[in-house]
Design a protein around this motif. Structure first.
Motif, PDB file in Angstrom:
ATOM      1  N   LEU A  83       1.063   6.661  -6.872  1.00 36.24           N
ATOM      2  CA  LEU A  83      -0.139   7.428  -7.246  1.00 36.24           C
ATOM      3  C   LEU A  83       0.200   8.845  -7.742  1.00 36.24           C
ATOM      4  CD1 LEU A  83      -3.279   7.085  -7.033  1.00 36.24           C
ATOM      5  CD2 LEU A  83      -3.134   8.145  -4.778  1.00 36.24           C
ATOM      6  N   LYS A  84       1.242   9.416  -7.156  1.00 39.73           N
ATOM      7  CA  LYS A  84       1.546  10.843  -7.354  1.00 39.73           C
ATOM      8  C   LYS A  84       1.652  11.285  -8.838  1.00 39.73           C
ATOM      9  CE  LYS A  84       3.510  14.199  -4.382  1.00 39.73           C
ATOM     10  NZ  LYS A  84       4.355  14.409  -3.233  1.00 39.73           N
ATOM     11  N   VAL A 139       0.840  -1.208   0.000  1.00 37.33           N
ATOM     12  CA  VAL A 139       0.000   0.000   0.000  1.00 37.33           C
ATOM     13  C   VAL A 139       0.871   1.253   0.000  1.00 37.33           C
ATOM     14  CG1 VAL A 139      -1.874   1.185   1.187  1.00 37.33           C
ATOM     15  CG2 VAL A 139      -1.788  -1.254   1.226  1.00 37.33           C
ATOM     16  N   LYS A 140       1.975   1.196   0.740  1.00 39.65           N
ATOM     17  CA  LYS A 140       2.860   2.374   0.763  1.00 39.65           C
ATOM     18  C   LYS A 140       3.467   2.617  -0.619  1.00 39.65           C
ATOM     19  CE  LYS A 140       4.071   2.752   5.599  1.00 39.65           C
ATOM     20  NZ  LYS A 140       4.987   2.361   6.645  1.00 39.65           N
ATOM     21  N   GLU A 185      -4.624   5.843   0.163  1.00 40.30           N
ATOM     22  CA  GLU A 185      -4.559   4.761  -0.824  1.00 40.30           C
ATOM     23  C   GLU A 185      -4.699   3.445  -0.063  1.00 40.30           C
ATOM     24  OE1 GLU A 185      -4.232   4.615  -4.228  1.00 40.30           O
ATOM     25  OE2 GLU A 185      -4.095   2.436  -4.078  1.00 40.30           O
ATOM     26  N   GLY A 186      -5.384   2.487  -0.690  1.00 38.70           N
ATOM     27  CA  GLY A 186      -5.574   1.241   0.051  1.00 38.70           C
ATOM     28  C   GLY A 186      -5.711   0.040  -0.840  1.00 38.70           C
ATOM     29  N   ARG A 187      -5.788  -1.122  -0.188  1.00 43.44           N
ATOM     30  CA  ARG A 187      -6.014  -2.379  -0.940  1.00 43.44           C
ATOM     31  C   ARG A 187      -6.873  -3.321  -0.115  1.00 43.44           C
ATOM     32  NH1 ARG A 187      -2.563  -6.655   0.590  1.00 43.44           N
ATOM     33  NH2 ARG A 187      -2.913  -7.770  -1.368  1.00 43.44           N
ATOM     34  N   GLU A 200      -1.807  -0.079 -14.892  1.00 46.81           N
ATOM     35  CA  GLU A 200      -1.142   0.501 -13.721  1.00 46.81           C
ATOM     36  C   GLU A 200      -2.127   1.297 -12.867  1.00 46.81           C
ATOM     37  OE1 GLU A 200       1.845   0.176 -12.498  1.00 46.81           O
ATOM     38  OE2 GLU A 200       1.811   1.829 -11.060  1.00 46.81           O
ATOM     39  N   VAL A 201      -2.939   2.104 -13.561  1.00 47.34           N
ATOM     40  CA  VAL A 201      -3.864   2.995 -12.838  1.00 47.34           C
ATOM     41  C   VAL A 201      -5.000   2.199 -12.181  1.00 47.34           C
ATOM     42  CG1 VAL A 201      -5.608   4.774 -13.229  1.00 47.34           C
ATOM     43  CG2 VAL A 201      -3.308   5.110 -14.082  1.00 47.34           C
ATOM     44  N   SER A 202      -5.453   1.128 -12.872  1.00 47.73           N
ATOM     45  CA  SER A 202      -6.572   0.362 -12.278  1.00 47.73           C
ATOM     46  C   SER A 202      -6.151  -0.273 -10.948  1.00 47.73           C
ATOM     47  CB  SER A 202      -7.075  -0.700 -13.249  1.00 47.73           C
ATOM     48  OG  SER A 202      -6.057  -1.659 -13.442  1.00 47.73           O
ATOM     49  N   ARG A 203      -4.838  -0.504 -10.798  1.00 54.83           N
ATOM     50  CA  ARG A 203      -4.328  -1.044  -9.529  1.00 54.83           C
ATOM     51  C   ARG A 203      -4.429   0.025  -8.430  1.00 54.83           C
ATOM     52  NH1 ARG A 203       0.863  -1.923  -7.253  1.00 54.83           N
ATOM     53  NH2 ARG A 203       1.745  -0.353  -8.671  1.00 54.83           N
TER      54      ARG A 203
END
Ligand code: ADP
Length: 493
Positions: free
Chosen positions: A61-62, A54-55, A168-170, A87-90
């Motif tokens: 994300l930036k 997640v980190k 941001e999370g999972r 990449e973005v969908s992740r």
């Protein structure tokens, strides 16, 4: 009914059941502990891994978030490019971007993730991040009841001088699945392992106990007529073989003890019968010689001699039984052994002269030690009388006493007939006499007493002999500390 119950109780008390059940209980305990520890370790590994992921996602994300002229965030992505889309969908599955007042401006539009956009929660996280200057890591439960790991931080938009709350999370659903799979497999494995081990331990405990049962059966078979029964060893060289070995040794010892006792009874009855027959003969002679007082007197005197011999035999047997039971009262005191031996040599001068034997005591200085006077007197008397008995006229008997460090040494030697080598190891056995064409009257008990008394004093006796040359008895006694009573070892033990 009570018989069935008794059988049940007996079964639970069997060694086989106890061995197998102890092993199974222990194994169950260990496996359960391992299972718990394993689950805990796996959970913490998965959590750490997830936090790491997640980190990384938060960092990744930036570059995809841009701010328009009014400072509003938006995704800067070419969705037609499969690589960018992947990449973005992740990253956009679980995220939220909010302003400093907690107003959500961009978020993953999944109704299950509503808790992520909770304004109060966002404001509290902003406060925590500002206080600790560290990202906040938390686990939230979505409306779908699934758990999500969330990392939130604050971004600074330098172009528009604004700060943004970004989370941001999972989903932890896959991790939970792995954990549940592990738990499930463990729960299936545990009873299978326990049943397999129960079967193996029941079987191996049974195999071990078969050998024990053979010992038990052999012990049951032992009677007076088959003492010395031997159980064949299994050749495994384990504890059970050692037990069988000890059992066989014990059985051998029992056999030889019983044989000794049997021999002893035969010897005793023989010893008693001889003087009794003689007495009977003398008394019969006395009956027929009533009229001749001289012959009557001789017959009575002979009978009395035999009675005396009988009485000394009974006395010796009494002492022997005392020593057999292992206890003769000992009253030790410090004595000059040299003086004691000297006195006895004096007393034996007359019989020595009668036999034509020169009897001398060689030592003159005192040699003190702690001994039981009565017992040691018996030792000296036995050795001196044997010396005189077995030394022909013209020979000599010598005694000496020496101090030897912590010990004292008493030596009685003679120039007599000696003892043949074959007989030497047996002369301390009770009733043992070296066959002699002209036997003197002896019981064959004297040296067994000597040996027992010396052992009771913690000493030792050695004998050196040469046929036709003479015999030397050497006794070593500790100068020793006084003891009130001492255990007397069994004769011939
Ligand atoms: P015994 O009453 O027959 O003397 P002991 O126990 O005193 O019994 O002695 C056992 C045997 O040892 C005797 O029968 C004798 O053959 C032998 N023995 C003991 N002392 C001597 C000795 N000084 N010289 C030769 N033989 C001896």
């Amino acid at each position: 009914m009570w018989l069935t119950r008794l059988r049940q109780i007996t079964f639970y008390r069997t060694l086989r059941f106890r061995l197998a059940s102890t092993f199974i209980l222990l194994l169950a305990f260990v496996l359960t502990a391992v299972g718990f520890a394993g689950t805990k370790i796996l959970r913490s590994i998965l959590e750490n891994q997830s936090e790491q992921i997640v980190k990384e996602q938060l960092g990744a994300l930036k570059p995809w978030i841009h701010f328009d002229d009014s400072g509003t965030p938006y995704w800067f992505v070419d969705r037609t490019d499969p690589e960018e889309e992947a990449e973005v969908s992740r990253l956009d599955a679980v995220y939220v971007i909010a302003d400093e007042q907690g107003n959500v401006r961009l978020y993953s539009e999944d109704p299950a993730l509503d808790p992520l956009s909770n304004r109060q929660a966002i404001l509290s996280n902003i406060q925590k991040i500002r206080e600790t200057q560290e990202p906040v890591v938390q686990i939230i439960t979505g409306k779908d009841r699934a758990q999500y790991q969330i990392v939130s931080t604050i971004w600074t938009d330098t172009d528009h001088h604004r700060q943004w709350y970004v989370a941001e999370g999972r989903s932890l659903t896959d991790d939970k699945k792995i954990l549940r799979q592990f738990e499930y497999e463990f729960l299936v494995f545990l009873p299978i392992a326990l049943i397999a081990c129960a079967v193996v331990s029941w079987y191996s405990a049974g195999r071990v106990l078969i050998a024990l049962q053979s010992v038990q059966r052999a012990a049951e078979r032992i009677t007076g007529s088959n003492l010395g029964l031997q159980i064949p060893e299994r050749g495994a060289k384990d504890e059970l073989d050692r037990l069988i070995g000890s059992f066989n040794e014990m059985s051998g010892r029992l056999k030889s003890s019983f044989e000794q006792i049997r021999q002893f009874s035969t010897d005793v009855s023989h010893e008693l019968r001889t003087p009794l027959t003689a007495i009977q003969g003398q008394l019969e002679v006395a009956l027929f010689t009533e009229s001749e007082p001289e012959q009557l007197k001789v017959a009575i005197e002979n009978a009395l001699e035999d009675v005396e011999r009988l009485s000394s035999l009974v006395k010796a047997l009494l002492l022997l039984s005392q020593s057999e039971s292992g206890q003769i009262p000992m009253h030790k005191a410090e004595l000059d052994l040299n003086e004691l031996v000297g006195d006895f040599v004096e007393q034996f001068q007359i019989p020595a002269e009668d036999n034509g034997v020169r009897l001398v005591h060689l030592t003159s200085q005192p040699v003190c030690c702690e001994i039981d006077r009565t017992q040691i007197e018996r030792v000296i008397t036995n050795l001196l009388s044997n010396g005189l008995k077995y030394t022909p006229a013209g020979g000599w008997v010598r005694t000496s006493v020496e101090q030897d460090g912590q010990n004292v040494r008493l030596i009685v030697e003679d120039s007599g007939m000696g003892i043949p080598r074959d007989h030497l190891p047996h002369i301390f056995d009770r009733f043992y006499r070296v066959p002699d064409p002209n036997p003197e009257k002896g019981l064959g008990l004297g040296l067994s007493f000597v040996s027992a008394i010396i052992k009771a004093h913690g000493g030792q006796i050695e004998v050196v002999s040469e046929v036709g040359q003479g015999t030397k008895f050497e006794i070593i006694l500790p100068s020793g500390v006084a003891r009130e009573t001492a255990e007397l070892p069994t004769l011939n033990a």
